[in-house]
Write a protein that holds these residues in place. Structure first.
Motif, PDB file in Angstrom:
ATOM      1  N   ILE A  12      39.043  39.946  33.680  1.00 41.43           N
ATOM      2  CA  ILE A  12      38.775  38.614  33.169  1.00 41.43           C
ATOM      3  C   ILE A  12      39.062  38.515  31.694  1.00 41.43           C
ATOM      4  CG2 ILE A  12      37.022  38.039  34.847  1.00 41.43           C
ATOM      5  CD1 ILE A  12      35.108  38.701  32.314  1.00 41.43           C
ATOM      6  N   GLU A  13      39.660  39.558  31.140  1.00 41.21           N
ATOM      7  CA  GLU A  13      39.915  39.484  29.711  1.00 41.21           C
ATOM      8  C   GLU A  13      41.222  38.729  29.472  1.00 41.21           C
ATOM      9  OE1 GLU A  13      40.397  42.569  26.016  1.00 41.21           O
ATOM     10  OE2 GLU A  13      40.043  43.258  28.060  1.00 41.21           O
ATOM     11  N   PRO A  14      41.177  37.673  28.738  1.00 40.97           N
ATOM     12  CA  PRO A  14      42.406  36.908  28.522  1.00 40.97           C
ATOM     13  C   PRO A  14      43.336  37.621  27.566  1.00 40.97           C
ATOM     14  CG  PRO A  14      40.584  35.954  27.269  1.00 40.97           C
ATOM     15  CD  PRO A  14      40.018  37.100  28.037  1.00 40.97           C
ATOM     16  N   GLY A  33      46.857  36.979  25.697  1.00 43.29           N
ATOM     17  CA  GLY A  33      47.840  35.930  25.482  1.00 43.29           C
ATOM     18  C   GLY A  33      47.478  34.791  26.384  1.00 43.29           C
ATOM     19  N   ASN A  34      48.453  34.218  27.008  1.00 44.41           N
ATOM     20  CA  ASN A  34      48.156  33.152  27.954  1.00 44.41           C
ATOM     21  C   ASN A  34      48.449  33.667  29.363  1.00 44.41           C
ATOM     22  OD1 ASN A  34      47.222  30.605  28.467  1.00 44.41           O
ATOM     23  ND2 ASN A  34      49.287  29.731  28.551  1.00 44.41           N
ATOM     24  N   GLN A  35      48.009  34.905  29.598  1.00 47.45           N
ATOM     25  CA  GLN A  35      48.394  35.563  30.834  1.00 47.45           C
ATOM     26  C   GLN A  35      47.279  35.606  31.859  1.00 47.45           C
ATOM     27  OE1 GLN A  35      51.334  37.252  31.997  1.00 47.45           O
ATOM     28  NE2 GLN A  35      52.158  35.789  30.528  1.00 47.45           N
ATOM     29  N   LEU A  82      40.361  31.371  32.637  1.00 46.08           N
ATOM     30  CA  LEU A  82      41.138  32.104  31.633  1.00 46.08           C
ATOM     31  C   LEU A  82      41.500  31.185  30.475  1.00 46.08           C
ATOM     32  CD1 LEU A  82      43.449  34.236  33.925  1.00 46.08           C
ATOM     33  CD2 LEU A  82      41.535  35.029  32.537  1.00 46.08           C
ATOM     34  N   LEU A 129      38.516  30.770  28.312  1.00 42.71           N
ATOM     35  CA  LEU A 129      38.226  31.972  27.525  1.00 42.71           C
ATOM     36  C   LEU A 129      39.179  32.077  26.344  1.00 42.71           C
ATOM     37  CD1 LEU A 129      37.458  34.621  30.301  1.00 42.71           C
ATOM     38  CD2 LEU A 129      35.891  33.167  29.029  1.00 42.71           C
ATOM     39  N   ILE A 130      40.446  31.780  26.594  1.00 44.89           N
ATOM     40  CA  ILE A 130      41.426  31.843  25.508  1.00 44.89           C
ATOM     41  C   ILE A 130      41.099  30.799  24.456  1.00 44.89           C
ATOM     42  CG2 ILE A 130      43.840  31.440  24.936  1.00 44.89           C
ATOM     43  CD1 ILE A 130      44.365  32.413  27.933  1.00 44.89           C
ATOM     44  N   TYR A 177      37.399  34.054  23.219  1.00 46.47           N
ATOM     45  CA  TYR A 177      36.582  35.203  23.587  1.00 46.47           C
ATOM     46  C   TYR A 177      37.388  36.443  23.230  1.00 46.47           C
ATOM     47  CZ  TYR A 177      32.995  32.870  26.329  1.00 46.47           C
ATOM     48  OH  TYR A 177      31.936  32.132  26.737  1.00 46.47           O
TER      49      TYR A 177
END
Lengths: 759, 759
Positions: free
Chosen positions: A2-4, A6-8, B713, B716-717, B721
């Motif tokens: 769940i770690e963003p 970039g915009n990926q 996502l 979060l971005i 975060y």
């Protein structure tokens, strides 16, 4: 993950079927409330609850002690007086819609307010006569009290005994209808039926009030033209009245026509000014009041009644009449209409009240409103008034002139009381046509709702249809029956909307985990032999066959037919093998004859049933590839689908009929070796299917996967789409935009392993 | 990545909003067919189409030339004779249900078969009398032809003129009803209304036929006990008949009772044997035929009629009667019932036919069936027969004895013809109670359907409710009106099912891209300040308020109330700033007074409206943190949600009312700075909202994301975060099963870049 980054959107996890997911993440045991639990809470008793209920029955007990005397009283007085004057006029005018003498309209404007003061939960609405309700009562009155068609224009002026009696009868019918409607509302309130208003959608209310406005318009014609129109009963009463009016148009009383047209014109213009210069005017110009004073003066001064033979309001008996017991026989004849009146009255009052409750942020209680309106109507009816609700225009006056609470309502009732007791006689010379014109003056807004049709057509065809059908029903069948028909029709549209779902075949878009209608996109990828089918609506008895047909269209074959053809072919092969006409080699069949006529092509009953059984080749020494050429031109439809994914994320429910249909369908697919997967359902859905014994040896509960992508990946793994195989298919696609990153995949796997072990 | 690696779901792609996805993957321009296009295709004309229509109107033209004389004729002859014998008996028995003399039942068993032979599409059904339909016709006959209650048991034996006349009247009414039902079916067929059967769900049909069986049972009592029962009209006719029967139970004809009980017993037992030894018996024992022959012989031999005063079939006029023109007055009185008869008759025939069409794999055409049945009924009615459809039992005989085509039907008609013309008189001594007992013998299956209730209750409460209500409606209101009420109720259940959706708050499960009801799982993760809300049903006028309330419950506050409180607080702060009582420092507010009494807490109209506007702080030199402490105890509800994700994947449609409600709701959230995202909708849904001008400055069309995970996502971005922040939150969670793989993420990114550039 769940770690963003970039915009990926980066994700790596096991492929989950519903079962494997359930094993990894255990569900909590939750006890769901049963109907019994709800009932228990509902029926539980405590001092606090008793107090709350008592308070909710008498809202005045909570708001009156909190009344801010200094700050609110002045506003309430100003508002009360303005509203009271409007209420007097509207009472007189709407009494004409009920077909009773105008003076009874004042009773209808007095009693409900008193009851509502104690029991109502809205602080801003002005209860009392409402044109649509008056119309509905009037329709019943015309039906039950047949006016002698010989009634002439002079009847009123000569005031014969018969007219008096006739009026008396009409009043009694109106009163009985009012009491019965009140009783219905009271019972509905006691049974907590306040929720029924949710069945009146915006489109329905708009269409219905427009139809009511048309009814009002037509019913006022006779007063404006001063023509004797016999009453007509529904259905088609509107058209019958119009025919009556136009067949005697030459008898129009010109004085009445001219007066009412002038009044109408002035009222329209001034209302327009009020609207346009809303911000600049301290209060709207009370044009109705002004016109009434002028018209009464002119009529009295020039003695219109004698000179032009116009009909005037006539005798205004001062004081109240004795209360009556309504006639039970009338109850029986009018119960259908009374239901309509009760519901429309409540719906209108509730919707106006909720506008103000939202604006001023206080709660209103639908059930308490029903009780308040019910008792108000019972009291009003007992004193010969007619059914009331709230008129938007009058409530607007009460609120815009600063009304803060029902104290303003109470004061408006006192103004009406003064009119009843003391100054009513001043209105005696007023022409009825003036009242009719004033009533019409309020219709513009409602009639303008015709423009809704175009707007709705662009937005939503079904809503447009609801509007039009409601309007037609209410105009043709009358308001009471029309309302019932409209609500039924409206509920039908909910069924229609889901009955022919736009099923579609999905494909992977751009090789992402994204699946959309494959007809819409060009960069699609469909794994070979995999069909993804989406049904975007609940499936139930009325659309299960439609769903089946669409699914057959999508996959390109009927599984049942394929199954039977295969079983027939198998029978033939077995027969040939037995006769030694066919030999099996590792490379396929070798047939030793050129043709073979089956002696008996006909099958008896049991054989037919055998054809529906799974294809059983266990006794044969080889597996048959059904898509290969079979010997002796035995023809079996080719099936190029090995897996079918049903996207059920929008299937909100299945009923028993559809479950049976779906089960059969799935069974047929399973029997011809097409794997079926269902994805996107929630856990309750699977639970329910289990409870319904949906699963068996053939249709297993392992067919559920979390997402389409999970199912697709599962299929690819199962069918062993190895990298090498993939590469070869990649060769073919070199001309396209796609290239498959075979290394990336491997590297991904490298990255992935530690992640997975950590979890 | 679609390449399966182990059992892994690995995905790496950009986060997609609907817009960014639309930019990357262009949608194809597809022209959707309009209603006009469909009409054009439907109305287009070609020689081929004309030929196809002509052929479909006369199915015999396609199946007769393909008839396999050698193979099929023998089976058809055997089947035809068996079916014909059954048809004779059933005709006589079911005529009692219609309340007409038994001989008319033979006409009803003859004419429809002839018409169906030419026009029908099913090869296996045996058209003719059907008990439920006979009952329905019988109900109308009893209503319209009031039997003199003085009719005694002897009336039949003395054969008075009045009875003759009475019977004649009954026959005429039955004929008129039959013709009108036929006309309705014909018109429905011509208008292609064959699809109406889909509105009869399994549960409804089961409940309805059970109720019909109960009606048949009660109606046969009078023949079994030989009691004079006056006709009773619906509603409650069933109970009235029961009261009549039991009030004169002492007058029972013991001979009739004993005979019928014996017959009933024998029939039951033999049918049970037939069922149990189905496989071993070449054909089922024709017990009805055997019993009839025995009973007729016994009755004749012992002269039951004279000795025990039993009622017998009586005179069987040989030959046909002259055709009649049905009475138009009767049409008017019975149109409601005829609708019921037409639809039930069609539904039964169609459902039986589709069983065989599925079994033998040939097509049937609902509309053509309607036309065939309609013409059959018109002809039958003209020759004084009564309405027919198909009896499951008789069709079963026709099919199980080897019938291959309607040639068998034609032969069965010839058997009936022989009975009419020649040997009918042989049946004259047969007791009517024997016929009644034979009719009852067929009811077991239908009555056993009561066990459905328990099964349905376990499977689906709504379906169970449909069954029970259908049964009650059909028993209480009568079959015709009951059917209408049941269908209406059944459609309502579709509305009920979606009206109170089980909305839920979702959370990420196990840090995967999987979102489920957070109450169900323990290993959940909810990003701070993010709410995910799922509505599992369409949203429309009847549940939009429910949806709103559930959403407010889920987020924990009403956005409108928060907005107003904030605006009020802002007003106060502005006032304080203006008066110099408040100072702003980078660290917050500094207040120079301890308390401040707002002089005027009341707001006028315009100010109320201002409160609903977006919070405007652009004129202030600072930003207010609404969740921090405000000076002077100004209280504003704390909002701990910054983003709201609405999972609309199961929202199949929105109507105009719900769209308006949703828009207001979204606006309110946007105005208190809660970002709203809608996910899981398909493209059509967004298209429709655009068409309805749903979007504006506040509610933008950029709120759509493909999946919940995309939206999460994105949030979060957006909310930054960062890894560091994440790590700190990770520290707190050390005790849990989770560890976040911060390096894995980075490595993943490394892997990903080349992939992305390749695409």
């Amino acid at each position: 993950m769940i770690e963003p980054i970039g915009n990926q959107y980066i994700e790596s996890r096991p492929v989950y079927s519903a079962n494997s997911f359930g094993e990894e993440y255990k569900k909590k045991q939750r006890r769901h409330k049963t109907i019994l639990d709800h009932l228990r809470v509902y029926c539980s008793c405590s001092t606090q609850k008793a107090k709350r209920i008592a308070l909710s029955l008498f809202p005045i007990a909570s708001w009156l002690p909190a009344y801010r005397l200094k700050e609110w009283l002045l506003s309430d007085i100003v508002s009360g007086i303005s509203t009271g004057l409007v209420a007097v006029l509207q009472g007189l005018a709407f009494a004409l819609l009920v077909n009773v003498p105008p003076s009874y309209g004042l009773y209808a404007a007095f009693f409900p307010v008193i009851v509502y003061f104690f029991l109502g939960t809205s602080r801003h609405i002005s209860v009392g006569p409402f044109p649509v309700l008056s119309m509905m009562v009037g329709a019943v009155v015309s039906r039950l009290v047949p006016e002698e068609s010989t009634t002439t224009l002079n009847a009123n002026s000569s005031m014969g005994n018969s007219t008096l009696l006739l009026d008396e009868q009409k009043v009694l019918v109106a009163a009985a209808v009012t009491v019965l409607s009140g009783i219905i509302q009271l019972i509905m309130g006691a049974l907590q039926f306040g929720f029924v208003v949710i069945y009146l959608s915006d489109s329905l209310i708009s269409g219905f009030t427009t139809a009511a406005a048309v009814h009002v318009l037509v019913s006022q014609l006779k007063f404006m033209l001063q023509l004797p129109v016999p009453p007509h009963s529904d259905p088609f009463s509107l058209f019958k009245v119009l025919i009556s009016v136009f067949s005697q148009i030459q008898d129009t009383n010109i004085a009445d026509l001219v007066t009412s047209l002038i009044i109408l014109l002035v009222v329209f213009v001034v209302k327009e000014i009020n609207q346009r210069y809303k911000a600049k005017l301290p209060v709207p110009i009370p044009i109705e009041l002004i016109m009434t004073v002028i018209a009464t003066g002119v009529s009295y001064g020039f003695n219109f009644k004698e000179r032009f033979n116009v009909t005037v309001v006539g005798e205004m008996p001062s004081g109240f009449q004795l209360p009556i017991t309504p006639d039970v026989q009338t109850f029986q004849d009018t119960i259908g209409d009374c239901f309509g009146i009760a519901i429309v009255g409540f719906a209108v009052a509730y919707s106006v009240a909720s506008v103000y409750s939202l604006k001023y942020d206080y709660p209103i209680d639908g059930n308490q409103e029903l009780i308040a309106l019910g008792l108000a109507n019972i009291l009003t009816g007992s004193f010969k008034g007619f059914a009331g609700s709230t008129a938007l225009s009058r409530s607007g006056v009460q609120e815009s002139t600063g009304g803060k609470s029902q104290i303003a309502g109470l004061l408006s009732a006192i103004i009406v009381l003064i009119a009843i007791l003391a100054i009513g006689f001043l209105l005696e010379p007023l022409q009825k046509s003036v009242l009719a014109a004033l009533a019409l003056g309020n219709l513009k807004g409602m009639l303008m709702q015709f423009t809704e049709i175009g707007r709705l057509w662009r937005k939503d065809k079904y809503d447009c249809l609801i509007w039009i059908m409601t309007f037609i029903f209410a105009v043709v069948l009358g308001l009471g029956l029309g309302l019932a028909a409209s609500v039924a029709f409206q509920l039908l549209t909910i069924v229609f909307r889901t009955q022919f779902p736009k099923c579609s075949s999905l494909a992977m878009i751009g090789r992402r985990n994204i699946y959309k209608n494959k007809k819409d996109y060009s960069e699609i990828y469909e794994p070979e032999g995999v069909k993804i089918f989406r049904c975007p609506s609940p499936i139930y008895f009325a659309n299960i066959n439609f769903f089946k047909q669409k699914l057959i269209d999508a996959v390109g074959f009927s599984p049942l037919r394929v199954l039977r053809k295969r079983n027939k072919a198998l029978k033939k092969i077995r027969k040939l093998l037995k006769k030694g006409l066919l030999q099996v080699t590792p490379k396929g069949f070798i047939c030793t004859v050129d043709s073979f006529q089956d002696s008996d092509d006909e099958l008896d009953n049991n054989q037919i049933e055998e054809l529906d059984q799974p294809v059983n080749t266990t006794d044969l020494p080889f597996q048959i590839d059904w898509n290969a050429e079979l010997p002796l031109n035995i023809e079996v439809p080719k099936v190029n689908v090995h897996s079918l994914i049903l996207d059920f994320s929008a299937v909100a429910f299945l009923d028993v009929s559809s479950m049976r249909g779906l089960k059969t369908m799935l069974q047929e697919f399973v029997r011809i070796k097409v794997d079926v997967y269902i994805v996107g359902t929630d856990d309750d859905f699977i639970e329910k299917l289990k409870r319904c014994e949906f699963f068996d040896e053939e249709v297993k509960d392992s067919i559920f996967f979390l997402t389409i992508h999970d199912a697709v990946l599962h299929i690819l793994i199962k069918k062993d789409y190895s990298t090498s195989k993939f590469n070869s298919s990649q060769e073919k696609e070199k001309n396209t935009d796609f290239t498959i990153n075979t290394n990336g995949g491997l590297r991904n796997r490298e990255c992935q392993v530690p992640v997975e072990t950590q979890f």
